[in-house]
Design an enzyme around this catalytic site. Sequence first.
Site, PDB file in Angstrom:
ATOM      1  N   LEU A  51       0.820  -1.218   0.000  1.00 50.35           N
ATOM      2  CA  LEU A  51       0.000   0.000   0.000  1.00 50.35           C
ATOM      3  C   LEU A  51       0.854   1.267   0.000  1.00 50.35           C
ATOM      4  CD1 LEU A  51      -2.577  -1.214   2.630  1.00 50.35           C
ATOM      5  CD2 LEU A  51      -3.143  -0.610   0.272  1.00 50.35           C
ATOM      6  N   PHE A  56       9.675   4.482   8.480  1.00 47.32           N
ATOM      7  CA  PHE A  56      10.213   3.240   9.032  1.00 47.32           C
ATOM      8  C   PHE A  56       9.400   2.023   8.648  1.00 47.32           C
ATOM      9  CE2 PHE A  56      12.197   6.486  11.435  1.00 47.32           C
ATOM     10  CZ  PHE A  56      13.457   5.979  11.737  1.00 47.32           C
ATOM     11  N   CYS A  59       3.567  -0.810   4.398  1.00 51.42           N
ATOM     12  CA  CYS A  59       2.183  -1.220   4.598  1.00 51.42           C
ATOM     13  C   CYS A  59       1.729  -2.141   3.471  1.00 51.42           C
ATOM     14  CB  CYS A  59       1.322   0.037   4.597  1.00 51.42           C
ATOM     15  SG  CYS A  59       0.402   0.225   6.080  1.00 51.42           S
ATOM     16  N   ASP A 167       0.861  15.872  14.239  1.00 52.00           N
ATOM     17  CA  ASP A 167       1.406  15.658  12.898  1.00 52.00           C
ATOM     18  C   ASP A 167       0.279  15.576  11.870  1.00 52.00           C
ATOM     19  OD1 ASP A 167       3.482  15.336  11.078  1.00 52.00           O
ATOM     20  OD2 ASP A 167       3.586  13.163  11.346  1.00 52.00           O
TER      21      ASP A 167
HETATM   22  P1  ADP Z   1       5.416   5.661   8.927  1.00 53.56           P
HETATM   23  O1  ADP Z   1       4.861   5.633  10.314  1.00 53.56           O
HETATM   24  O2  ADP Z   1       6.686   4.896   8.774  1.00 53.56           O
HETATM   25  O3  ADP Z   1       5.493   7.056   8.345  1.00 53.56           O
HETATM   26  P2  ADP Z   1       2.840   5.312   7.704  1.00 53.56           P
HETATM   27  O4  ADP Z   1       1.953   5.048   8.837  1.00 53.56           O
HETATM   28  O5  ADP Z   1       2.839   6.706   7.152  1.00 53.56           O
HETATM   29  O6  ADP Z   1       4.337   4.877   8.036  1.00 53.56           O
HETATM   30  O7  ADP Z   1       2.479   4.301   6.535  1.00 53.56           O
HETATM   31  C1  ADP Z   1       3.202   4.243   5.334  1.00 53.56           C
HETATM   32  C2  ADP Z   1       2.284   4.290   4.117  1.00 53.56           C
HETATM   33  O8  ADP Z   1       1.410   3.166   4.119  1.00 53.56           O
HETATM   34  C3  ADP Z   1       1.368   5.498   4.047  1.00 53.56           C
HETATM   35  O9  ADP Z   1       1.945   6.595   3.457  1.00 53.56           O
HETATM   36  C4  ADP Z   1       0.208   4.952   3.205  1.00 53.56           C
HETATM   37  O10 ADP Z   1       0.525   5.001   1.839  1.00 53.56           O
HETATM   38  C5  ADP Z   1       0.126   3.512   3.638  1.00 53.56           C
HETATM   39  N1  ADP Z   1      -0.878   3.330   4.715  1.00 53.56           N
HETATM   40  C6  ADP Z   1      -0.705   3.539   6.043  1.00 53.56           C
HETATM   41  N2  ADP Z   1      -1.814   3.242   6.741  1.00 53.56           N
HETATM   42  C7  ADP Z   1      -2.736   2.833   5.835  1.00 53.56           C
HETATM   43  C8  ADP Z   1      -4.097   2.379   5.927  1.00 53.56           C
HETATM   44  N3  ADP Z   1      -4.726   2.276   7.094  1.00 53.56           N
HETATM   45  N4  ADP Z   1      -4.730   2.035   4.780  1.00 53.56           N
HETATM   46  C9  ADP Z   1      -4.103   2.131   3.584  1.00 53.56           C
HETATM   47  N5  ADP Z   1      -2.825   2.545   3.422  1.00 53.56           N
HETATM   48  C10 ADP Z   1      -2.143   2.888   4.525  1.00 53.56           C
END
Ligand code: ADP
Length: 324
Positions: A51, A56, A59, A167
């Site tokens: 996704l 870090f 997904c 954030d």
């Molecule tokens: P980090 O904490 O390392 O920054 P994120 O939580 O931003 O990671 O997740 C990385 C990427 O995964 C996001 O930019 C998005 O593209 C995807 N993603 C995160 N959570 C979801 C979700 N619940 N559903 C779909 N895609 C998601």
Amino acid sequence: PPKAMKKPKLEAKKSDEKPTNPDRIDDKWRPPTTITEPGSAAETYSMGRKLGKGGFAVCFEGRAKKTSEVFALKVVKAKVEQKKMMEKFRTELQIHAKMHHPNIVEFLRAFTIEDHTYVVLELCPNGSLTEMVKTRSCLSLPEVRRFMVQICGGVKYMHKRSVIHRDLKMGNIFLDSRMNIKIGDFGLAAVMADEQDRRTTLCGTPNYIAPEILSKSGNRGHDNKVDTWAVGVICYAMLMGTPPFQSKTQQEIYTKLRSLEYEWKIDSKNYIPPQAKDFVAACLNLNSAERPDMDQLVEYDFFKMGAIADELDILCLRSSPNWL
Ligand code: ADP
């Protein structure tokens, strides 16, 4: 001679390379095809498409075998070398697990298998507001009102529970299958010290308390106003297509925001009503104490002067809704 020329070139290339962060999941890493959660009520997930990736985490889609429901599985390294990162991640999970609201990404569970920790999250299949705004250039007023009401609703819920997101940005605000807002990424979230905590610390030994500690804890009650500021930036960006203080360098952005240097460029195709400008201006108040809270924000005229989209088709991800 060619040999002598080669050496410095190679060295230059080497010094250009960024050091790889050992705590970050490698881009090429793929999870096993199925993941079985430990424990008696264990669920098995068949892992699907990637996704996205963050600082870090990576997904992936994961389909639960028992229910066929699809989730987002966020994967991070189980053993992180930097202690601070580990603590941050723990705080993120603890805070996120307590949040249950229709406009906040639902956290289901987290478990560790060998070298990786998997966080099972509600799937947001329609990406984030960043992609939508990039594709569309800017959004229509009824869409912006709908998204803003939902964002304020989610943030109000957090603030009621003393959680500050810290954030909020378009990239952390996702869209579910019905184009509802889902706030995610609690990586920088914090729990505000409650009234009682503050009083006990202050009462400790009053004669010795430094003035900046007093003023710092005095400000603490307004800390959640950092989220109000972000809500204003998000609203502007949805209306105009770019954030208000957009600049080439970080320094320029800071200079601009400190002097509230932003403008509403006049464009015949993109009319911005004064009520929308008032809403954004109220959020972007340099004095945090004067910024409205979420309850006050939803009462702004911006939400009363025109339509709020109550249903949105996913076609809106690509093009303006056809009722315009
Ligand atoms: P980090 O904490 O390392 O920054 P994120 O939580 O931003 O990671 O997740 C990385 C990427 O995964 C996001 O930019 C998005 O593209 C995807 N993603 C995160 N959570 C979801 C979700 N619940 N559903 C779909 N895609 C998601």
